[in-house]
Write a protein that holds these residues in place. Structure first.
Motif, PDB file in Angstrom:
ATOM      1  N   ALA A  86      -0.443   9.651 -12.454  1.00 15.19           N
ATOM      2  CA  ALA A  86      -0.305   8.669 -11.251  1.00 15.19           C
ATOM      3  C   ALA A  86      -0.962   9.356 -10.020  1.00 15.19           C
ATOM      4  CB  ALA A  86       1.294   8.457 -11.128  1.00 15.19           C
ATOM      5  N   LEU A  87      -0.563  10.623  -9.946  1.00 13.04           N
ATOM      6  CA  LEU A  87      -1.453  11.227  -8.641  1.00 13.04           C
ATOM      7  C   LEU A  87      -2.863  11.452  -8.593  1.00 13.04           C
ATOM      8  CD1 LEU A  87       1.071  14.397  -7.937  1.00 13.04           C
ATOM      9  CD2 LEU A  87       0.894  12.429  -6.520  1.00 13.04           C
ATOM     10  N   LYS A  88      -3.412  11.397 -10.121  1.00 10.50           N
ATOM     11  CA  LYS A  88      -5.032  11.397 -10.068  1.00 10.50           C
ATOM     12  C   LYS A  88      -5.432   9.952  -9.494  1.00 10.50           C
ATOM     13  CE  LYS A  88      -8.891  12.259 -12.559  1.00 10.50           C
ATOM     14  NZ  LYS A  88      -9.696  13.396 -13.128  1.00 10.50           N
ATOM     15  N   ALA A  89      -4.671   9.050 -10.022  1.00  4.92           N
ATOM     16  CA  ALA A  89      -4.775   7.673  -9.670  1.00  4.92           C
ATOM     17  C   ALA A  89      -4.699   7.460  -8.139  1.00  4.92           C
ATOM     18  CB  ALA A  89      -3.779   6.499 -10.247  1.00  4.92           C
ATOM     19  N   VAL A  90      -4.045   8.311  -7.427  1.00  9.54           N
ATOM     20  CA  VAL A  90      -3.894   7.941  -6.087  1.00  9.54           C
ATOM     21  C   VAL A  90      -5.115   8.676  -5.322  1.00  9.54           C
ATOM     22  CG1 VAL A  90      -2.526   8.998  -3.903  1.00  9.54           C
ATOM     23  CG2 VAL A  90      -1.231   7.937  -5.701  1.00  9.54           C
ATOM     24  N   ALA A  91      -5.479   9.864  -6.016  1.00 15.32           N
ATOM     25  CA  ALA A  91      -6.945  10.697  -5.769  1.00 15.32           C
ATOM     26  C   ALA A  91      -8.020  10.072  -5.777  1.00 15.32           C
ATOM     27  CB  ALA A  91      -6.672  11.980  -6.496  1.00 15.32           C
ATOM     28  N   GLU A  92      -8.114   9.149  -7.015  1.00 14.85           N
ATOM     29  CA  GLU A  92      -9.216   8.211  -7.171  1.00 14.85           C
ATOM     30  C   GLU A  92      -9.433   7.120  -6.347  1.00 14.85           C
ATOM     31  OE1 GLU A  92      -8.446   7.584 -11.327  1.00 14.85           O
ATOM     32  OE2 GLU A  92      -9.951   9.010 -11.813  1.00 14.85           O
ATOM     33  N   HIS A  93      -8.429   6.669  -5.802  1.00 14.53           N
ATOM     34  CA  HIS A  93      -8.140   5.551  -4.982  1.00 14.53           C
ATOM     35  C   HIS A  93      -8.817   6.090  -3.557  1.00 14.53           C
ATOM     36  CE1 HIS A  93      -6.637   2.035  -2.697  1.00 14.53           C
ATOM     37  NE2 HIS A  93      -6.031   2.850  -1.977  1.00 14.53           N
ATOM     38  N   THR A  94      -8.227   7.193  -3.119  1.00 13.18           N
ATOM     39  CA  THR A  94      -8.280   7.568  -1.736  1.00 13.18           C
ATOM     40  C   THR A  94      -9.858   8.370  -1.792  1.00 13.18           C
ATOM     41  OG1 THR A  94      -6.173   7.921  -1.367  1.00 13.18           O
ATOM     42  CG2 THR A  94      -7.405   8.768   0.095  1.00 13.18           C
ATOM     43  N   PHE A  95     -10.131   9.145  -2.668  1.00 13.03           N
ATOM     44  CA  PHE A  95     -11.334  10.010  -2.647  1.00 13.03           C
ATOM     45  C   PHE A  95     -12.050   9.796  -3.831  1.00 13.03           C
ATOM     46  CE2 PHE A  95      -8.289  12.224  -0.015  1.00 13.03           C
ATOM     47  CZ  PHE A  95      -8.964  12.282   1.485  1.00 13.03           C
ATOM     48  N   PRO A  96     -12.507   8.712  -4.058  1.00 18.02           N
ATOM     49  CA  PRO A  96     -13.304   8.364  -5.369  1.00 18.02           C
ATOM     50  C   PRO A  96     -14.403   9.496  -5.767  1.00 18.02           C
ATOM     51  CG  PRO A  96     -13.670   6.693  -3.625  1.00 18.02           C
ATOM     52  CD  PRO A  96     -12.965   7.395  -3.075  1.00 18.02           C
ATOM     53  N   ASN A  97     -15.070   9.985  -4.779  1.00 21.89           N
ATOM     54  CA  ASN A  97     -15.978  11.027  -5.027  1.00 21.89           C
ATOM     55  C   ASN A  97     -15.631  12.582  -5.335  1.00 21.89           C
ATOM     56  OD1 ASN A  97     -18.183   9.179  -4.886  1.00 21.89           O
ATOM     57  ND2 ASN A  97     -18.230   9.299  -2.554  1.00 21.89           N
ATOM     58  N   CYS A  98     -14.250  12.715  -4.950  1.00 19.64           N
ATOM     59  CA  CYS A  98     -13.830  13.996  -5.138  1.00 19.64           C
ATOM     60  C   CYS A  98     -12.961  14.223  -6.394  1.00 19.64           C
ATOM     61  CB  CYS A  98     -12.942  14.435  -3.994  1.00 19.64           C
ATOM     62  SG  CYS A  98     -13.855  14.693  -2.509  1.00 19.64           S
ATOM     63  N   ALA A  99     -12.381  13.063  -6.677  1.00 24.15           N
ATOM     64  CA  ALA A  99     -11.532  12.992  -7.833  1.00 24.15           C
ATOM     65  C   ALA A  99     -11.688  13.420  -9.220  1.00 24.15           C
ATOM     66  CB  ALA A  99     -10.781  11.509  -8.019  1.00 24.15           C
ATOM     67  N   PRO A 100     -13.046  13.357  -9.550  1.00 27.04           N
ATOM     68  CA  PRO A 100     -13.541  13.740 -10.662  1.00 27.04           C
ATOM     69  C   PRO A 100     -13.319  15.366 -10.966  1.00 27.04           C
ATOM     70  CG  PRO A 100     -15.094  12.202 -10.173  1.00 27.04           C
ATOM     71  CD  PRO A 100     -13.906  12.499  -9.008  1.00 27.04           C
ATOM     72  N   GLN A 101     -13.308  16.007  -9.959  1.00 31.15           N
ATOM     73  CA  GLN A 101     -13.035  17.456 -10.212  1.00 31.15           C
ATOM     74  C   GLN A 101     -11.557  17.878 -10.486  1.00 31.15           C
ATOM     75  OE1 GLN A 101     -14.151  18.884  -6.222  1.00 31.15           O
ATOM     76  NE2 GLN A 101     -12.473  18.239  -5.246  1.00 31.15           N
ATOM     77  N   LEU A 102     -10.831  16.773 -10.476  1.00 34.98           N
ATOM     78  CA  LEU A 102      -9.374  17.012 -10.464  1.00 34.98           C
ATOM     79  C   LEU A 102      -8.977  16.843 -12.143  1.00 34.98           C
ATOM     80  CD1 LEU A 102      -6.477  17.566  -9.709  1.00 34.98           C
ATOM     81  CD2 LEU A 102      -6.244  15.083  -9.294  1.00 34.98           C
TER      82      LEU A 102
END
Length: 137
Positions: A15-31
Motif C-alpha cells: 500500500a505504501l508503494k502504491a502511495v509512492a507510485e501515485h506521488t513520485f512515479p519516477n522514483c517509486a521503481p527504486q523502492l
C-alpha cells in the motif's frame, strides 16, 4: 544512490508503494517491498529481504519497517552490517517514505537523517479552530 526496501505487515508495504507510485512515479521503481504475512518466520523474511537487496545491487540500503520489535523489524535488524551499508528505521510513515525517495541519491548517513526527520516532523497534532465571538458591538 542508496537502495530502499520497505518491510511491513501485509498489505502495508504494498500500500505504501502504491502511495509512492501515485506521488513520485519516477522514483517509486527504486523502492522494493516485502509484505509480511502471519505465517512467515523471521528467517523467511530475512532470506527474502536479502534476496531483494541483492537483486537491487546497491552498495548502501535503507530499510524501512512498520513496528519496532515485530517480525518485519526483527528480520530487518538481521540485515545490519558492521560497515553500515544497511540501515534500518522502524515506524515508517508516508512523509518518511517520500523523503527517502526524494533524497535516495544522498550518502546513506544523510538519507537516514532526512528520512528520520521526515517521519518525526510528519507527525502533526491538529487543533480545532478557535470559537468565533458572536457578540456584536
Amino acid at each position: 544512490m542508496s537502495g530502499l526496501l520497505l518491510i511491513a505487515h501485509s498489505p502495508l508495504a504494498s500500500a505504501l508503494k502504491a502511495v509512492a507510485e501515485h506521488t513520485f512515479p519516477n522514483c517509486a521503481p527504486q523502492l522494493a517491498v516485502l509484505d509480511v504475512t502471519p505465517e512467515m518466520s523471521v528467517e523467511t523474511v530475512e532470506a527474502q529481504a536479502r534476496a531483494l537487496l541483492a537483486a537491487a545491487g546497491h552498495e548502501d540500503s535503507l530499510v524501512l519497517t512498520d513496528v519496532f520489535g515485530a517480525t518485519p523489524c526483527n528480520a530487518a535488524q538481521r540485515l545490519l552490517d558492521v560497515q553500515g551499508h544497511v540501515r534500518v528505521i522502524a515506524g515508517v510513515n508516508v512523509p518518511m517514505l517520500w523523503r527517502s525517495l526524494c533524497y535516495a541519491a544522498e550518502p546513506i548517513d544523510a538519507l537516514v537523517e532526512r528520512a528520520s526527520e521526515g517521519g518525526s516532523k510528519g507527525i502533526v497534532l491538529g487543533h480545532a479552530p478557535e470559537p468565533i465571538n458572536d457578540k456584536t458591538s
